[in-house]
Design a protein around this motif. Structure first.
Motif, PDB file in Angstrom:
ATOM      1  N   GLU A   1       0.814  -1.208   0.000  1.00 29.85           N
ATOM      2  CA  GLU A   1       0.000   0.000   0.000  1.00 29.85           C
ATOM      3  C   GLU A   1       0.854   1.266   0.000  1.00 29.85           C
ATOM      4  OE1 GLU A   1      -2.285   0.832   3.500  1.00 29.85           O
ATOM      5  OE2 GLU A   1      -0.906  -0.232   4.798  1.00 29.85           O
ATOM      6  N   THR A   2       0.282   2.312  -0.564  1.00 33.41           N
ATOM      7  CA  THR A   2       0.936   3.623  -0.530  1.00 33.41           C
ATOM      8  C   THR A   2       0.843   4.187   0.879  1.00 33.41           C
ATOM      9  OG1 THR A   2       0.431   4.082  -2.843  1.00 33.41           O
ATOM     10  CG2 THR A   2       0.870   5.985  -1.421  1.00 33.41           C
ATOM     11  N   LEU A   3       1.957   4.688   1.393  1.00 38.10           N
ATOM     12  CA  LEU A   3       2.012   5.271   2.731  1.00 38.10           C
ATOM     13  C   LEU A   3       2.486   6.718   2.633  1.00 38.10           C
ATOM     14  CD1 LEU A   3       3.721   2.329   4.664  1.00 38.10           C
ATOM     15  CD2 LEU A   3       1.283   2.904   4.651  1.00 38.10           C
ATOM     16  N   ILE A   4       1.858   7.582   3.422  1.00 33.23           N
ATOM     17  CA  ILE A   4       2.236   8.994   3.436  1.00 33.23           C
ATOM     18  C   ILE A   4       2.434   9.446   4.874  1.00 33.23           C
ATOM     19  CG2 ILE A   4       1.583  11.341   2.787  1.00 33.23           C
ATOM     20  CD1 ILE A   4      -0.266  10.196   0.696  1.00 33.23           C
ATOM     21  N   GLU A   5       3.561  10.068   5.140  1.00 36.20           N
ATOM     22  CA  GLU A   5       3.759  10.674   6.457  1.00 36.20           C
ATOM     23  C   GLU A   5       2.858  11.907   6.545  1.00 36.20           C
ATOM     24  OE1 GLU A   5       7.825  11.527   7.203  1.00 36.20           O
ATOM     25  OE2 GLU A   5       8.383   9.429   7.507  1.00 36.20           O
ATOM     26  N   ALA A   6       2.192  12.056   7.680  1.00 33.52           N
ATOM     27  CA  ALA A   6       1.234  13.157   7.822  1.00 33.52           C
ATOM     28  C   ALA A   6       1.566  14.022   9.029  1.00 33.52           C
ATOM     29  CB  ALA A   6      -0.181  12.600   7.956  1.00 33.52           C
ATOM     30  N   GLU A   7       1.470  15.325   8.825  1.00 31.90           N
ATOM     31  CA  GLU A   7       1.527  16.302   9.925  1.00 31.90           C
ATOM     32  C   GLU A   7       0.137  16.898  10.074  1.00 31.90           C
ATOM     33  OE1 GLU A   7       5.762  18.372  10.070  1.00 31.90           O
ATOM     34  OE2 GLU A   7       4.877  18.450   8.064  1.00 31.90           O
ATOM     35  N   HIS A   8      -0.251  17.177  11.310  1.00 33.17           N
ATOM     36  CA  HIS A   8      -1.674  17.409  11.557  1.00 33.17           C
ATOM     37  C   HIS A   8      -1.870  18.312  12.777  1.00 33.17           C
ATOM     38  CE1 HIS A   8      -5.153  15.520  13.942  1.00 33.17           C
ATOM     39  NE2 HIS A   8      -5.745  16.165  12.960  1.00 33.17           N
ATOM     40  N   ILE A   9      -2.775  19.259  12.618  1.00 27.48           N
ATOM     41  CA  ILE A   9      -3.208  20.095  13.750  1.00 27.48           C
ATOM     42  C   ILE A   9      -4.728  19.998  13.812  1.00 27.48           C
ATOM     43  CG2 ILE A   9      -3.321  22.431  14.709  1.00 27.48           C
ATOM     44  CD1 ILE A   9      -0.729  23.039  13.161  1.00 27.48           C
ATOM     45  N   LEU A  10      -5.256  19.620  14.955  1.00 30.44           N
ATOM     46  CA  LEU A  10      -6.705  19.433  15.108  1.00 30.44           C
ATOM     47  C   LEU A  10      -7.304  20.533  15.969  1.00 30.44           C
ATOM     48  CD1 LEU A  10      -9.387  17.838  14.950  1.00 30.44           C
ATOM     49  CD2 LEU A  10      -8.585  16.543  16.960  1.00 30.44           C
TER      50      LEU A  10
END
Length: 270
Positions: A112-121
């Motif tokens: 599967e394709t994997l993407i590192e994610a940065e996130h502010i909720l």
């Protein structure tokens, strides 16, 4: 008990399966409603009785047996197991069969394709219109700050995010499809590496600011890597088909009341 009495008697080859036994079996058959759960439980016990009766007819006597986890089987379960070993035989899947399946279903065998994610909720309930709109506004302002100073993502996450990932500067690590809510996934996988989503992303959990990190595209897995899992799958499918056929033969030779075994998929043996 009143609900159980409303169902017809279940009789297999002249042996009645007590309603109380079916009611107790229901817990092993999760279903959308109580009626379906009862029917599934009744079918399972009817199949069990069908197999035990056949074991009696064939005078099957089983020695000490264990399940796949090494636990000792009770006598009836051991006799059913011995009956099936004797009567339901499936050949091993060959390498040629496995390769043919692989070539006909190559799309199933990709990493599967994997993407590192940065996130502010910015946490808010969609039902709370006022606070949700405030969260959208806060997310827009944060996006503008990040556009002006991309290096500040970690600092802003620690200061503003309602997600535990704020302790890692908003870094969620690698994300694959199906691992997060649809709204977040759609936004993340639509970004190129290093791109900041220019609009706030709304979800049931609140409003998100998202930036994509490194992207690892999915790749075709070599046949040699998946050959054994394919062979296991083919053998399991063959076994289930053989079991279904065997049960159909037994059911056609036995008088059964109160339950439709034709609706059963698979052996239904616990």
């Amino acid at each position: 008990m009143a609900d159980v009495m409303e169902h017809p008697k279940v009789v297999v080859g002249g042996v009645e399966i007590p309603a109380a036994a079916i009611a107790a079996e229901v817990q092993n058959h999760p279903a959308p409603d109580a009626e379906e759960a009862w029917q599934e439980a009744a079918r399972a016990l009817a199949v069990r009785q069908l197999l035990l009766a056949e074991a009696d007819r064939q005078e099957i006597v089983a020695g000490e047996c264990t399940d796949v986890e090494g636990r000792k089987l009770v006598e009836d379960d051991a006799r059913i197991d011995a009956l099936l070993v004797e009567n339901v035989m499936v050949p091993n899947a060959t390498a040629e069969e496995a390769r043919r399946f692989y070539e006909n279903h190559t799309d199933r065998f990709c990493s599967e394709t994997l993407i590192e994610a940065e996130h502010i909720l910015f946490s808010a309930s969609p039902e709370d219109t006022f606070n949700y709109s405030l969260a959208v506004g806060d997310a827009r302002m944060t996006i503008r700050e990040l556009e002006a100073n991309p290096a500040s993502f970690g600092e802003l996450a620690k200061a503003k995010s309602a997600c535990p990932s704020k302790e890692q500067g908003g870094n969620l690590g690698q994300i694959g499809k199906g691992q997060t809510v649809a709204e977040f996934e759609q936004a993340l996988f639509g970004l190129v590496e290093g791109e900041l989503c220019r609009e706030p992303v709304k979800s049931p959990y609140g409003v998100h600011v998202i930036r994509a990190g490194r992207r690892a595209e999915g790749r075709q897995l070599p046949f040699e890597v998946v050959e054994q899992s394919i062979r296991n799958y083919l053998e399991e499918a063959s076994y289930r088909k053989a079991m279904s056929q065997y049960l159909s033969i037994l059911a056609s030779e036995t008088e059964i009341e109160g339950v439709n075994l034709a609706a059963a998929e698979g052996p239904l043996v616990q």
